[in-house]
Every structure is written in C-alpha cells, then in structure tokens.
Write a protein that holds these residues in place. Structure first.
Motif, PDB file in Angstrom:
ATOM      1  N   PRO A 133      -4.350  10.913   2.519  1.00 28.33           N
ATOM      2  CA  PRO A 133      -4.165   9.657   1.792  1.00 28.33           C
ATOM      3  C   PRO A 133      -2.695   9.242   1.657  1.00 28.33           C
ATOM      4  CG  PRO A 133      -5.772  11.011   0.679  1.00 28.33           C
ATOM      5  CD  PRO A 133      -5.188  11.848   1.787  1.00 28.33           C
ATOM      6  N   TRP A 134      -1.780  10.222   1.524  1.00 27.80           N
ATOM      7  CA  TRP A 134      -0.349   9.901   1.471  1.00 27.80           C
ATOM      8  C   TRP A 134       0.380  10.832   2.396  1.00 27.80           C
ATOM      9  CZ3 TRP A 134       0.448   5.367   0.243  1.00 27.80           C
ATOM     10  CH2 TRP A 134      -0.417   4.739  -0.653  1.00 27.80           C
ATOM     11  N   TRP A 138      -5.978   2.949  -2.638  1.00 25.82           N
ATOM     12  CA  TRP A 138      -5.656   4.179  -3.352  1.00 25.82           C
ATOM     13  C   TRP A 138      -4.412   3.971  -4.210  1.00 25.82           C
ATOM     14  CZ3 TRP A 138      -7.770   9.228  -2.440  1.00 25.82           C
ATOM     15  CH2 TRP A 138      -8.775   9.270  -1.481  1.00 25.82           C
ATOM     16  N   SER A 196      -3.543  -0.057   1.163  1.00 27.95           N
ATOM     17  CA  SER A 196      -4.522   0.886   0.651  1.00 27.95           C
ATOM     18  C   SER A 196      -4.952   0.476  -0.749  1.00 27.95           C
ATOM     19  CB  SER A 196      -3.920   2.292   0.596  1.00 27.95           C
ATOM     20  OG  SER A 196      -4.831   3.200   0.027  1.00 27.95           O
TER      21      SER A 196
END
Length: 139
Positions: free
Chosen positions: A79-80, A100, A98
C-alpha cells in the motif's frame, strides 16, 4: 523554483514505472491500471514539462525527481512503497492516487504537503489538477 540540489524545477510532474517488479530474483509483470493510464496519456508526448517513462536508470530517476514539482504515486507491491519517501526527500510533492490513508496520518496533515487524487478517471486531467496547486506552499 529550485530543487534541493540547486537546479531548476522545470518539470510539472514526473513518473517512471511500467509495472515490473522483482521478488527473490523472479521478475513479475503486472498490469496496473494507474501506471498504464499514465503511460498511455503522457508517455512520448510533446509536453516539455511532463516526463513519464516506463523505466529509467537510477541516476536518471534521481535527476528527474530533482527537476520535478509533483510526482504521482501509483500502486506498488505494498500500500505504501519506498517511492513516497524518495519523492519527499527529493523535494517533489507526492500526488497520491489512493483511497488509503497515507502512513503516519495521525501525525502528518497530508493535505498540507501532498495532492490527493481520488480516482484514476482523473489521470487525463492530471496536468490541469496540478497546475491549480501551489507547489511552494505544499513543498
């Protein structure tokens, strides 16, 4: 606008990445929609202030980061990715595609140091979105 190394930030935005990654010496090719859209929209176009490439050498990548005001971050192997840190360290404002929450969101107000783009449908409008941003304030 100057880069940390003293050079001019003559690129509105820069992105390099075609969706290939390596895990334990195995090369995987992944078609990631955001990367594909950036390449389809901006790769090999005549705009001199936008640089989008499927890949660059490490030296060329660092040089392009230091010339850029904004740097999109697309999906990676997590995700990162480390790309977020590289971008910030180079003085390039991250453009986050994103929904997120970015890391450390409890202590970092990302609205003050990044640009959030909620939908990949906005990739064709990326130039317009970034031209409306205040690089000096975000950087």
């Amino acid at each position: 606008m100057r880069s940390p190394s003293g050079g001019a930030r003559d690129l509105l935005f820069f992105f390099a990445g075609g969706g290939q990654f390596t895990i334990d010496r195995h090369v995987f090719r992944a078609v990631r929609e955001g990367r594909r859209m950036l390449l389809a929209t901006y790769y090999n176009r005549s705009a001199s202030d936008v640089l989008v490439k499927p890949s660059l050498s490490a030296a060329e990548y660092r040089k392009a980061l230091s010339r850029s005001r904004f740097c999109p971050i697309m999906g990676g192997y997590a995700p990162w990715s480390p790309r977020l840190v590289e971008i910030i360290f180079a003085g390039c404002v991250p453009v986050i595609f994103s929904s997120w929450l970015p890391p450390f969101s409890r202590v970092i107000d990302w609205s003050k140091c990044s640009v959030r783009v909620q939908s990949l449908e906005d990739v064709p409008r990326l130039r317009e979105i970034l031209e409306a941003q205040d690089y000096g304030a975000l950087a």
